[in-house]
Design a protein around this motif. Structure first.
Motif, PDB file in Angstrom:
ATOM      1  N   VAL A 212       0.915  -1.065   0.065  1.00 43.88           N
ATOM      2  CA  VAL A 212      -0.059  -0.251  -0.142  1.00 43.88           C
ATOM      3  C   VAL A 212       0.865   1.264  -0.028  1.00 43.88           C
ATOM      4  O   VAL A 212       1.846   1.647   0.815  1.00 43.88           O
ATOM      5  N   THR A 213       0.704   2.169  -0.787  1.00 45.54           N
ATOM      6  CA  THR A 213       1.649   3.263  -1.124  1.00 45.54           C
ATOM      7  C   THR A 213       0.994   4.564  -1.338  1.00 45.54           C
ATOM      8  O   THR A 213      -0.047   4.387  -2.255  1.00 45.54           O
ATOM      9  N   GLY A 214       1.331   5.732  -1.270  1.00 49.73           N
ATOM     10  CA  GLY A 214       0.828   7.095  -1.556  1.00 49.73           C
ATOM     11  C   GLY A 214       1.588   8.177  -1.037  1.00 49.73           C
ATOM     12  O   GLY A 214       2.671   7.844  -0.123  1.00 49.73           O
ATOM     13  N   HIS A 215       1.314   9.252  -1.734  1.00 50.38           N
ATOM     14  CA  HIS A 215       2.168  10.251  -1.485  1.00 50.38           C
ATOM     15  C   HIS A 215       1.372  11.514  -0.897  1.00 50.38           C
ATOM     16  O   HIS A 215       0.054  11.759  -1.305  1.00 50.38           O
ATOM     17  N   SER A 216       1.502  12.381   0.156  1.00 50.16           N
ATOM     18  CA  SER A 216       1.023  13.434   0.749  1.00 50.16           C
ATOM     19  C   SER A 216      -0.153  12.999   1.246  1.00 50.16           C
ATOM     20  O   SER A 216      -0.231  12.140   1.991  1.00 50.16           O
ATOM     21  N   ILE A 243       2.289  -4.549   3.213  1.00 50.31           N
ATOM     22  CA  ILE A 243       3.365  -3.819   3.212  1.00 50.31           C
ATOM     23  C   ILE A 243       3.034  -1.899   3.195  1.00 50.31           C
ATOM     24  O   ILE A 243       2.407  -2.024   2.124  1.00 50.31           O
ATOM     25  N   ALA A 244       3.505  -1.368   3.882  1.00 52.62           N
ATOM     26  CA  ALA A 244       2.931   0.214   3.919  1.00 52.62           C
ATOM     27  C   ALA A 244       4.089   0.923   3.688  1.00 52.62           C
ATOM     28  O   ALA A 244       5.183   0.991   4.394  1.00 52.62           O
ATOM     29  N   HIS A 245       4.139   1.526   2.522  1.00 51.15           N
ATOM     30  CA  HIS A 245       5.139   2.561   2.227  1.00 51.15           C
ATOM     31  C   HIS A 245       4.474   4.196   1.989  1.00 51.15           C
ATOM     32  O   HIS A 245       3.772   4.556   1.105  1.00 51.15           O
ATOM     33  N   ALA A 246       4.698   5.018   3.029  1.00 53.17           N
ATOM     34  CA  ALA A 246       4.028   6.496   2.952  1.00 53.17           C
ATOM     35  C   ALA A 246       5.304   7.294   2.841  1.00 53.17           C
ATOM     36  O   ALA A 246       6.206   7.482   3.201  1.00 53.17           O
ATOM     37  N   PHE A 247       4.693   8.348   1.642  1.00 47.31           N
ATOM     38  CA  PHE A 247       5.790   9.322   1.093  1.00 47.31           C
ATOM     39  C   PHE A 247       5.101  10.735   1.544  1.00 47.31           C
ATOM     40  O   PHE A 247       3.773  11.026   1.334  1.00 47.31           O
ATOM     41  N   VAL A 279       4.562  19.296   5.254  1.00 49.05           N
ATOM     42  CA  VAL A 279       3.425  18.658   5.300  1.00 49.05           C
ATOM     43  C   VAL A 279       3.662  17.382   6.497  1.00 49.05           C
ATOM     44  O   VAL A 279       2.680  17.207   7.261  1.00 49.05           O
ATOM     45  N   PRO A 280       4.873  16.870   6.365  1.00 50.53           N
ATOM     46  CA  PRO A 280       4.812  15.526   7.623  1.00 50.53           C
ATOM     47  C   PRO A 280       4.976  16.093   8.892  1.00 50.53           C
ATOM     48  O   PRO A 280       4.992  15.327   9.710  1.00 50.53           O
ATOM     49  N   CYS A 281       4.913  17.427   8.940  1.00 49.07           N
ATOM     50  CA  CYS A 281       5.118  17.814  10.454  1.00 49.07           C
ATOM     51  C   CYS A 281       3.689  17.996  11.011  1.00 49.07           C
ATOM     52  O   CYS A 281       3.583  17.922  12.291  1.00 49.07           O
ATOM     53  N   HIS A 389       7.749  19.319  -1.061  1.00 45.97           N
ATOM     54  CA  HIS A 389       7.075  18.298  -0.930  1.00 45.97           C
ATOM     55  C   HIS A 389       6.569  17.513  -1.833  1.00 45.97           C
ATOM     56  O   HIS A 389       6.345  16.276  -1.553  1.00 45.97           O
ATOM     57  N   LEU A 390       6.660  18.001  -3.332  1.00 46.34           N
ATOM     58  CA  LEU A 390       6.392  17.110  -4.585  1.00 46.34           C
ATOM     59  C   LEU A 390       7.194  16.212  -4.738  1.00 46.34           C
ATOM     60  O   LEU A 390       8.197  15.943  -4.371  1.00 46.34           O
ATOM     61  N   THR A 391       6.915  15.150  -5.571  1.00 45.16           N
ATOM     62  CA  THR A 391       7.419  13.865  -5.983  1.00 45.16           C
ATOM     63  C   THR A 391       9.037  13.925  -6.458  1.00 45.16           C
ATOM     64  O   THR A 391       9.819  13.249  -6.355  1.00 45.16           O
ATOM     65  N   PRO A 392       8.835  14.895  -7.393  1.00 48.22           N
ATOM     66  CA  PRO A 392      10.382  15.053  -7.988  1.00 48.22           C
ATOM     67  C   PRO A 392      11.360  15.229  -6.860  1.00 48.22           C
ATOM     68  O   PRO A 392      12.626  14.621  -7.018  1.00 48.22           O
TER      69      PRO A 392
END
Length: 416
Positions: A212-216, A243-247, A279-281, A389-392
């Protein structure tokens, strides 16, 4: 036939940092054709199929990506719900009709064209809901007395270990995505939902791991979706690891929920954070305490404004310091009203730079142009937030982590 991993440490690698760039690529694909929902269904399958094969010596020599279900972004009552999107992908051996090496549930992050519901999900962290109530259906979407409740196709009782509380916005987002259907199934008498479809796939391919994965906002969703699916898959006769991967994720739960979450996933969960991403703050401690300092400690390169921006502006040294103090006070005031949230284990806290220098004007303007933003606003706090914050930016940070497999950067197809 039971699942056979391609090599002995494969599942551990999926849960660790090795496949970080692969997971980030899947999280990025979730943004395909954002702002324009009618284009998503037709374009996501081709976007997934165009993703590069994974090059790793122990994997099969050929492999391909497949969109197994979704994208789901519609209500069964007949409306588009562009505030959220979810889909199931797989990576399979061979070139067609191959056996999946893993399934992946991808969660879309904040869509700039999404509606008010998503804005509410992003910001509704000021109240908590018991996780057990979300699972049992005692809590309904938005707190309504007759609203959506969480889909439970496995008909499972809530486990006694399901303790803690989650943000009401995160609870609403989970309930929403569990009830979304594909565009082709609007008004269907027998629609397929996320958990039911995944259970069906795993009946055909028992034991296959599920990422399971995602961004923001998708990274926030990743946490609750992974915990939900772990519960739904717990009754399978052949276990499938989740399995969890959070970005770039905000936190979603209190310390008790995090204890529950860590107990489920252990080392099979990663929390990828640019240490200078605001954002992750949100909304964990002590991260929230540090948010007031971003990005005042950084300087622009020589020849430009001396100091990085704050929410209140830049200015000369004295004015900048005043703005930074104002920003710190604002964050402290907001923190008074936010419940105590916690981060799970395995936080990959990645430094953007060791020189305390922000990108050059040219780098910022190129970045903003590529993201469809106004390059003239290169030195504003909003543009710095986008850059951090963005994916690049996350691609470069994850790529620099020791032991991460090489994988090309994926760019989501823009609105036609």
């Amino acid at each position: 036939m039971a699942y056979a991993p391609p090599y002995s440490g494969f599942i551990e690698d999926l849960g660790g940092t090795s496949y970080g760039l692969v997971h980030l690529a899947m999280a990025t694909i979730a943004y395909t054709c954002q702002d324009y929902p009618l284009s998503i269904a037709a374009n996501m399958a081709s976007a997934v199929a165009a993703m590069p094969a994974i090059t790793q010596s122990q994997l099969p020599s050929t492999g391909y990506w497949n969109l197994d279900w979704g994208p789901a972004l519609c209500t069964n009552a007949g409306g588009l719900f562009n505030d959220n999107l979810i889909a199931i992908l797989s990576y399979r051996e061979g070139s067609s009709s191959g056996t999946p090496l893993f399934f992946a549930v991808i969660c879309r992050g904040t869509d700039a064209g999404g509606g008010l519901a998503q804005v509410t999900e992003d910001l509704d962290a000021f109240s908590l809901q018991p996780w057990a109530n979300v699972l049992s259906g005692a809590y309904s979407y938005g707190g309504s007395t007759n609203g959506w409740t969480l889909q439970n196709p496995a008909s499972l009782a809530v486990p006694s270990s399901a303790t803690g509380n989650v943000a009401q916005g995160s609870a609403d987002a989970l309930i929403a995505v569990s009830n979304l259907v594909q565009y082709s199934e609007i008004n269907s008498q027998t629609p397929t939902y996320l958990a039911g479809e995944l259970l069906s796939l795993l009946n055909s391919y028992p034991g296959t791991p599920v990422i399971v994965t995602g961004h923001s906002l998708g990274g926030a969703l990743t946490q609750v979706v992974a915990a939900y699916l772990n519960w739904q898959l717990s009754g399978l006769s052949t276990a499938s690891p989740v399995i969890a991967h959070a970005f770039a994720p905000p936190t979603v739960g209190d310390a008790d929920f995090v204890t529950y979450y860590n107990g489920i996933f252990g080392s099979s969960s990663q929390f990828w954070v640019n240490q200078d991403d605001l954002v992750p703050c949100a909304f964990s401690e002590p991260a929230l305490d540090n948010a007031g300092n971003l990005w005042g400690k950084y300087q622009w390169p020589s020849g430009f404004l001396n100091y990085g921006p704050t929410v209140f502006g830049t200015g000369n040294a004295a004015k900048h310091e005043e703005h930074l103090v104002e920003q710190q006070e604002l964050v402290k005031e907001i923190a008074k009203y936010v419940p105590a949230y916690a981060r799970p284990e395995n936080v990959q806290l990645m430094p953007l730079t060791s020189t305390m220098t922000l990108p050059s004007q040219q780098e910022m303007q190129t970045f903003l142009t590529n993201e469809g933003a106004n390059p003239a606003n290169w030195n504003t706090w909003g543009s710095v937030l986008m850059y951090q914050h963005l994916t690049p930016t996350y691609y470069g940070l994850v790529k620099a982590v020791s032991g991460v497999l090489s994988y090309p950067e994926v760019t989501a197809q823009q609105t036609p």
